[in-house]
Enzyme design. Structure first.
Site, PDB file in Angstrom:
ATOM      1  N   HIS A   1       1.819   4.659  -2.836  1.00 44.98           N
ATOM      2  CA  HIS A   1       1.980   6.118  -2.749  1.00 44.98           C
ATOM      3  C   HIS A   1       3.306   6.538  -3.387  1.00 44.98           C
ATOM      4  O   HIS A   1       3.381   7.533  -4.111  1.00 44.98           O
ATOM      5  CB  HIS A   1       1.993   6.557  -1.284  1.00 44.98           C
TER       6      HIS A   1
ATOM      7  N   HIS B   1       0.829  -1.210   0.000  1.00 43.97           N
ATOM      8  CA  HIS B   1       0.000   0.000   0.000  1.00 43.97           C
ATOM      9  C   HIS B   1       0.863   1.261   0.000  1.00 43.97           C
ATOM     10  O   HIS B   1       0.693   2.144  -0.848  1.00 43.97           O
ATOM     11  CB  HIS B   1      -0.909  -0.022   1.241  1.00 43.97           C
ATOM     12  N   GLU B   2       1.766   1.336   0.958  1.00 46.59           N
ATOM     13  CA  GLU B   2       2.586   2.542   1.058  1.00 46.59           C
ATOM     14  C   GLU B   2       3.501   2.703  -0.156  1.00 46.59           C
ATOM     15  O   GLU B   2       3.781   3.825  -0.592  1.00 46.59           O
ATOM     16  CB  GLU B   2       3.401   2.528   2.354  1.00 46.59           C
TER      17      GLU B   2
ATOM     18  N   HIS C   1       3.058   6.519  -7.051  1.00 49.37           N
ATOM     19  CA  HIS C   1       2.293   7.677  -7.520  1.00 49.37           C
ATOM     20  C   HIS C   1       3.226   8.879  -7.673  1.00 49.37           C
ATOM     21  O   HIS C   1       3.136   9.636  -8.648  1.00 49.37           O
ATOM     22  CB  HIS C   1       1.179   7.972  -6.509  1.00 49.37           C
TER      23      HIS C   1
END
Length: 706
Positions: A496, A492-493, A499
């Protein structure tokens, strides 16, 4: 899973210009210097001295103000170039200082630093208001916004202009002098309260519970080793402890058969910030809510929630509540079914007690074993932290063409931090920093931080991103094994970070993860999906001793159990989101946080066998800053987008379908905030998102037509 970003730290700056009157006063302060060294320059983490923060921040604010005055003193008519572009190019020194300051706060906090933080946070807030309430600056921005030139700007320039204009208005630029001054005073007081809240939470999370030999009985070997390692770190040789953070508590609650100690550990964890002593956060929360409500009214909004959501993807609290209220009933219904199964096991074992919150994780695993013949403890030997990191790199390479190469000699703020160069087709894209382990002075949880954002404004600038976690570090040479939940959080992290790394914009204010709060979690939650793909499972989910891939039979069990415990996972997070929203929709009333939480959860029909994922007195997302206030719903909102997006890959026949991955890159991952997020999703999916994919994904009934 808080995302640390600094573009909104003062609501004023993202980046810096040529005026440098303040720098001459303190040339020896390394934090004031531009990044130097390889890869377009890197932060001088090795030269940070806590005593330097105050003079550096003061000098950087002075320089930034001088740069603003250059813009406002310009006698030429306001244009995009001499006003908006000049503003984009101001404050770069202060922007770097924010990064040093907040990274130190989250990762290397100490009593010495906390004293500086308590003094400087209100000053930084006041400086931000000084900029956004600068009438001459706003007049120029407004003039550009209303000028004929606007129609001739590129789409990205129009977006930057709109964001700058509406951002200033939302901060009170159009208010009369009296209300303006009051908003500034509120912001300054809030900054101090956020710092105090965070310090209290950090203090409570730095406590621990010492375990006896009996308390270690029945635990997996890896958890025993972690408990002993945590004790050794605190110079408690020969002992074993559970630190009062989620990464230490959740595994103990999941695997410990010692019910009395489970209760003790659970009570300590859920009581953080709620102990009635000097670290109690309740009075702070009451004051924060009062100030937020007052500020919202001054700015012309019914409540703080309406102010916060105006520039979000949801737009209104009502739309966010509509989604949450659609998911809540099937979530608690699933909890009730699972609780019945757990209670049946307790009764069959002649336990003689009713399932309590400190029992939930332990008996949930027993139900998983009975229903799916799946014991997640059997999976853990295959979940090596380093191999999973390699798997993340591999998947990112397949989807976005990235290559990762470890580099040395780049300054870091702690020896545990490692650095990789990220490239694509031989071209440097940026750096990825990894700080995986828990330590004293580090906030709990996991997050992403950007040290520098991508832009091509004046010249191409690459991004520097980091991922920070709180895994328990083993003894030297020992393989670090993590849970399945932690593996998903790791991916998940990293989403980021991807992104940020994929960003391909011109202007720094719309770069990377600088998007609406309920959209920023979308790319990260989407990236979790690649963990369970067969390609990653076969290559990187391998046994830490034998190197053998996880058996297909075990993979099949994981797949079959995919929707298991979704009631618990959804309900604990959604309860936090609902209470967050209700607190901020309550308006100008004096709220007792404990009472409000208790009464509102009762109205919702919250199952008594579990608690909110983040109880109000420890809800750092919401009360250590404005970031996720009235915005914790964002995770559910983003997961609606995620589930719908993932179905696009499944419809294409592969999680690694090249055409779909390219479309994801071109329409979402590279776009930053240069385009409205709703349009980004439409560009990718060809339509607006639907809730059906989310409900299917969680095993809940799907509304007709969804």
């Amino acid at each position: 899973m808080k995302r640390r970003t600094f573009l909104a730290a003062s609501a004023a700056f993202t980046a810096a210009a040529a005026v440098q009157p303040a720098l001459a006063k303190t040339p020896e302060n390394p934090m004031l210097a531009p990044y130097t060294g390889p890869f377009g320059g890197v932060p001088a983490w090795d030269k940070v001295v806590v005593a330097d923060f105050k003079p550096a921040l003061e000098a950087a604010m002075e320089q930034a103000w001088a740069e603003i005055e250059v813009i406002t003193a310009n006698k030429a008519a306001p244009t995009f170039e001499n006003t908006i572009a000049a503003y984009e190019d101001s404050g770069r020194t202060l922007d770097r200082l924010y990064r040093y300051f907040y990274v130190w706060s989250g990762n290397m906090s100490s009593p010495e630093f906390q004293a500086v933080e308590a003094e400087m946070s209100p000053k930084l807030s006041a400086f931000g208001d000084r900029v956004t309430q600068n009438q001459a600056l706003f007049n120029r921005i407004e003039a550009v916004y209303n000028s004929p030139e606007k129609a001739k700007l590129s789409p990205e320039q129009q977006r930057v202009l709109w964001l700058r204009y509406t951002g200033f208005v939302r901060q009170g630029a159009k208010l009369e002098a009296g209300p303006k001054a009051r908003v500034a005073a509120i912001n300054e007081e809030l900054a101090g309260l956020y710092t105090k809240f965070n310090a209290n939470q950090l203090a409570d999370e730095d406590t621990y519970i010492e375990l006896t030999a009996a308390d270690l009985a029945g635990l997996p070997e890896s958890l025993v080793a972690a408990a002993r390692s945590s004790a050794t770190e605190r110079k408690l040789e020969g002992k074993a402890i559970i630190v009062n953070t989620r990464s230490s508590v959740d595994p103990y609650l999941t695997y410990s058969p010692v019910r009395a100690t489970r209760e003790k550990v659970w009570r300590a964890f859920v009581s953080r910030g709620d102990n009635g002593g000097p670290t109690d956060n309740n009075a702070i929360i009451t004051r924060i809510l009062k100030l937020r409500a007052e500020r919202a009214k001054l700015l012309g909004y019914p409540t703080h929630a309406h102010w916060r959501l105006e520039d979000s993807m949801a737009k209104t609290p009502e739309r966010a509540m509509e989604l949450m209220e659609a998911v809540w009933p099937p979530a608690i219904a699933a909890v009730k079914r699972d609780v019945a199964d757990m209670q049946a096991i307790i009764d069959a074992e002649k336990g003689g007690f009713k399932l309590a919150p400190w029992d939930y994780r332990f008996y949930s695993e027993k139900v998983r074993k009975a229903r799916y013949d799946l014991d997640l403890n059997e999976v853990k030997p295959y979940l090596q932290l380093e191999k999973l990191r390699e798997g993340m790199f591999w998947a990112a390479g397949q989807l976005f063409g990235f290559q990762f190469k470890p580099v040395t000699g780049v300054p870091v703020f702690h020896p545990d931090v490692r650095v990789w160069e990220v490239s694509r087709a031989g071209k440097n894209i940026g750096l990825w920093y990894f700080d995986p382990y828990a330590r004293q002075g580090k906030q709990s949880g996991a997050w992403m931080t950007d040290y520098r954002t991508q832009e091509t404004f004046r010249k191409p600038i690459t991004t520097l991103v980091s991922n920070n976690s709180n895994f328990i570090k083993g003894v030297p040479g020992e393989t670090v094994l993590i849970s399945w939940d932690d593996a998903e959080t790791l991916f998940h992290e990293f989403g980021h970070a991807l992104h940020g790394l994929n960003s391909a914009v011109v202007y720094p204010s719309v770069s990377g993860t600088s998007v609406a709060r309920d959209y920023v979690e979308f790319p990260s939650q989407l990236n979790e999906r690649w963990l369970s793909t067969p390609e990653v499972m076969k290559q990187f989910v391998v046994h830490y001793k034998t190197g053998e891939p996880i058996p297909q039979a075990l993979v099949d069990k994981i797949s079959k159990a995919k929707t298991f415990n979704q009631g618990f996972t959804t309900t604990e997070a959604l309860a936090s989101a609902l209470i967050d929203m209700k607190l901020h929709l309550a308006g100008d009333v004096t709220i007792d946080p404990d009472r409000f939480e208790r009464e509102e959860l009762a109205k919702l029909g919250m199952p008594e066998e579990l608690v909110m994922r983040h109880r109000t007195p420890q809800f750092g997302h919401v009360f250590s800053g404005d970031g996720y206030s009235a915005g914790y719903y964002s995770y559910l909102w983003a997961d609606t987008l995620t589930a719908d997006c993932w179905e696009a890959f499944m419809e294409a026949g592969s999680a690694y379908d090249k055409a779909t991955a390219k479309r994801l890159h071109d329409t979402i991952m590279s776009q930053g905030n240069r385009k409205d997020p709703a349009q980004q999703f439409r560009d990718f999916r060809g339509r607006d998102p639907k809730i059906g994919a989310l409900m299917r994904d969680r095993g809940f009934p799907v509304p007709e037509g969804a």
